[in-house]
Design a protein around this motif. Structure first.
Motif, PDB file in Angstrom:
ATOM      1  N   TRP A 161       0.841  -1.209   0.000  1.00  0.00           N
ATOM      2  CA  TRP A 161       0.000   0.000   0.000  1.00  0.00           C
ATOM      3  C   TRP A 161       0.871   1.253   0.000  1.00  0.00           C
ATOM      4  O   TRP A 161       0.538   2.256  -0.619  1.00  0.00           O
ATOM      5  N   PHE A 174      -2.123  -2.147 -10.134  1.00  0.00           N
ATOM      6  CA  PHE A 174      -2.806  -2.958  -9.121  1.00  0.00           C
ATOM      7  C   PHE A 174      -4.320  -2.771  -9.205  1.00  0.00           C
ATOM      8  O   PHE A 174      -5.078  -3.748  -9.261  1.00  0.00           O
ATOM      9  N   THR A 182     -12.994  -8.264 -10.068  1.00  0.00           N
ATOM     10  CA  THR A 182     -14.307  -7.903  -9.501  1.00  0.00           C
ATOM     11  C   THR A 182     -15.416  -8.107 -10.515  1.00  0.00           C
ATOM     12  O   THR A 182     -16.447  -8.713 -10.223  1.00  0.00           O
ATOM     13  N   GLY A 208     -12.353  -1.210   1.634  1.00  0.00           N
ATOM     14  CA  GLY A 208     -11.284  -1.707   0.752  1.00  0.00           C
ATOM     15  C   GLY A 208     -11.870  -2.014  -0.618  1.00  0.00           C
ATOM     16  O   GLY A 208     -11.524  -2.998  -1.252  1.00  0.00           O
ATOM     17  N   GLY A 209     -12.771  -1.134  -1.078  1.00  0.00           N
ATOM     18  CA  GLY A 209     -13.515  -1.373  -2.333  1.00  0.00           C
ATOM     19  C   GLY A 209     -12.760  -0.970  -3.582  1.00  0.00           C
ATOM     20  O   GLY A 209     -13.330  -0.966  -4.667  1.00  0.00           O
ATOM     21  N   GLY A 210     -11.493  -0.615  -3.454  1.00  0.00           N
ATOM     22  CA  GLY A 210     -10.708  -0.230  -4.632  1.00  0.00           C
ATOM     23  C   GLY A 210     -11.290   1.025  -5.261  1.00  0.00           C
ATOM     24  O   GLY A 210     -11.644   1.979  -4.565  1.00  0.00           O
ATOM     25  N   GLN A 232      -8.115   3.633   0.386  1.00  0.00           N
ATOM     26  CA  GLN A 232      -7.011   4.538   0.737  1.00  0.00           C
ATOM     27  C   GLN A 232      -7.042   5.781  -0.171  1.00  0.00           C
ATOM     28  O   GLN A 232      -7.546   5.698  -1.306  1.00  0.00           O
ATOM     29  N   VAL A 235      -5.904   5.475  -3.798  1.00  0.00           N
ATOM     30  CA  VAL A 235      -6.761   4.621  -4.638  1.00  0.00           C
ATOM     31  C   VAL A 235      -8.010   5.400  -5.038  1.00  0.00           C
ATOM     32  O   VAL A 235      -8.363   5.488  -6.221  1.00  0.00           O
TER      33      VAL A 235
HETATM   34  C1  LIG Z   1      -7.315  -6.946  -2.663  1.00  0.00           C
HETATM   35  S1  LIG Z   1      -7.774  -5.291  -2.940  1.00  0.00           S
HETATM   36  C2  LIG Z   1      -9.493  -5.454  -3.269  1.00  0.00           C
HETATM   37  C3  LIG Z   1     -10.085  -4.314  -4.010  1.00  0.00           C
HETATM   38  C4  LIG Z   1     -11.579  -4.416  -4.310  1.00  0.00           C
HETATM   39  N1  LIG Z   1     -12.362  -4.863  -3.172  1.00  0.00           N
HETATM   40  C5  LIG Z   1     -11.826  -5.303  -5.499  1.00  0.00           C
HETATM   41  O1  LIG Z   1     -12.352  -6.391  -5.337  1.00  0.00           O
HETATM   42  O2  LIG Z   1     -11.473  -4.885  -6.612  1.00  0.00           O
HETATM   43  C6  LIG Z   1      -7.709  -4.661  -1.291  1.00  0.00           C
HETATM   44  C7  LIG Z   1      -8.080  -3.202  -1.195  1.00  0.00           C
HETATM   45  O3  LIG Z   1      -7.987  -2.830   0.181  1.00  0.00           O
HETATM   46  C8  LIG Z   1      -7.494  -1.502   0.238  1.00  0.00           C
HETATM   47  N2  LIG Z   1      -6.903  -1.234   1.568  1.00  0.00           N
HETATM   48  C9  LIG Z   1      -5.811  -1.797   2.116  1.00  0.00           C
HETATM   49  N3  LIG Z   1      -5.560  -1.267   3.336  1.00  0.00           N
HETATM   50  C10 LIG Z   1      -6.523  -0.332   3.556  1.00  0.00           C
HETATM   51  C11 LIG Z   1      -6.809   0.557   4.637  1.00  0.00           C
HETATM   52  N4  LIG Z   1      -6.030   0.596   5.708  1.00  0.00           N
HETATM   53  N5  LIG Z   1      -7.875   1.364   4.525  1.00  0.00           N
HETATM   54  C12 LIG Z   1      -8.667   1.328   3.418  1.00  0.00           C
HETATM   55  N6  LIG Z   1      -8.451   0.502   2.369  1.00  0.00           N
HETATM   56  C13 LIG Z   1      -7.390  -0.312   2.435  1.00  0.00           C
HETATM   57  C14 LIG Z   1      -6.479  -1.459  -0.882  1.00  0.00           C
HETATM   58  O4  LIG Z   1      -6.166  -0.129  -1.293  1.00  0.00           O
HETATM   59  C15 LIG Z   1      -7.180  -2.274  -1.977  1.00  0.00           C
HETATM   60  O5  LIG Z   1      -7.922  -1.458  -2.836  1.00  0.00           O
END
Ligand SMILES: C[S@@+](CC[C@H](N)C(=O)[O-])C[C@H]1O[C@@H](n2cnc3c(N)ncnc32)[C@H](O)[C@@H]1O
Length: 250
Positions: A161, A174, A182, A208-210, A232, A235
């Motif tokens: 990250w 990424f 998705t 963490g929805g990207g 984040q 993102v």
């Molecule tokens: C494996 S990806 C999944 C993305 C999305 N859910 C998808 O299916 O396309 C994990 C996501 O969690 C987010 N993430 C990681 N740590 C985070 C945090 N501390 N706060 C918010 N989001 C976070 C990342 O930026 C990333 O977009």
């Protein structure tokens, strides 16, 4: 060395030979995914798909974005991919057209997922996870086990990250890969949880929805839901605007 020789005498020689073959298989295991990566980069599935039917090697080569493609090298790539059932190969066709006597390569259910020009494509995911920057951490698993810490941190000195927050190219790579995964699973989620979504009242948050594609599709199918996409800052900064979605970051 003498120990190994003694073992060879004592153990079943065939089993040992099989073990050796397995070692070679695993040694070159990476070749299979990188061969698919090359096909995705060359848009081979798209070329065959646009043609509408299986194509010969020379025809395929003529459609590559290259003035002088290395056809023997392309032949080796296609043989490996056909052997792995990524493409079909037909050696027995009737010599009637300009492809006279040549083997014809066609799509399989696997290569249909590698079409770029398709909403449900896993091509971006393939390019993300075979990219050198994503493969570098795999070199560090041993060090990570010995010393602790993730393999990614061993390779880059920072978390995935943190790297994404400083490196725009990596962030884009990424997030694009994630969206492609998705999209392919969302139809199943939408139909499997249809009743749940329709009964839902108020707000739904994807933590963490990207870039918010999953939430956008859910709200599109169930417009009564107020969607929040939480991720984040770096993102969310690259996320498109979606109707009915609020992007939130910390
Ligand atoms: C494996 S990806 C999944 C993305 C999305 N859910 C998808 O299916 O396309 C994990 C996501 O969690 C987010 N993430 C990681 N740590 C985070 C945090 N501390 N706060 C918010 N989001 C976070 C990342 O930026 C990333 O977009």
């Amino acid at each position: 060395m003498s120990n190994l020789n003694t073992n060879i005498v004592n153990e079943d020689a065939n089993e040992l030979l099989e073990g050796q073959a397995q070692v070679f298989n695993h040694l070159f295991g990476f070749v299979h995914s990188l061969a698919i990566k090359s096909a995705v980069e060359l848009r081979i599935a798209d070329i065959i798909h646009s043609h509408g039917q299986p194509m010969s090697l020379s025809h395929l080569a003529s459609k590559l974005e290259s003035a002088s493609p290395d056809v023997p090298c392309l032949a080796r790539l296609m043989q490996l991919l056909a052997w792995n059932n990524i493409f079909t190969v037909d050696y027995n066709r009737k010599p009637t057209s300009k492809d006279e006597g040549e083997a014809l390569y066609g799509l399989t259910p696997t290569s249909r997922w590698l079409l770029h020009d398709n909403e449900l494509s896993l091509a971006p995911m393939f390019l993300t996870f075979t990219h050198p920057s994503m493969m570098a951490p795999w070199q560090e698993i041993g060090r990570s086990i010995k010393e602790g810490g993730t393999a990614f941190e061993k390779a880059y000195g920072e978390s995935i990250w943190e790297k994404g927050s400083k490196d725009d190219e990596f962030n884009k790579l990424f997030n694009t890969g994630m969206v492609s995964v998705t999209k392919t699973i969302l139809d199943a989620i939408l139909s499997g949880y249809k009743e749940g979504f329709s009964k839902l009242e108020g707000t739904l948050v994807d933590v963490g929805g990207g870039i918010g594609k999953a939430m956008a599709n859910i709200v599109e199918a169930h417009p009564h839901i107020k969607g929040i996409n939480f991720d984040q800052p770096h993102v969310v900064a690259t996320a498109p605007r979606f109707q009915g979605i609020t992007h939130v970051w910390w």
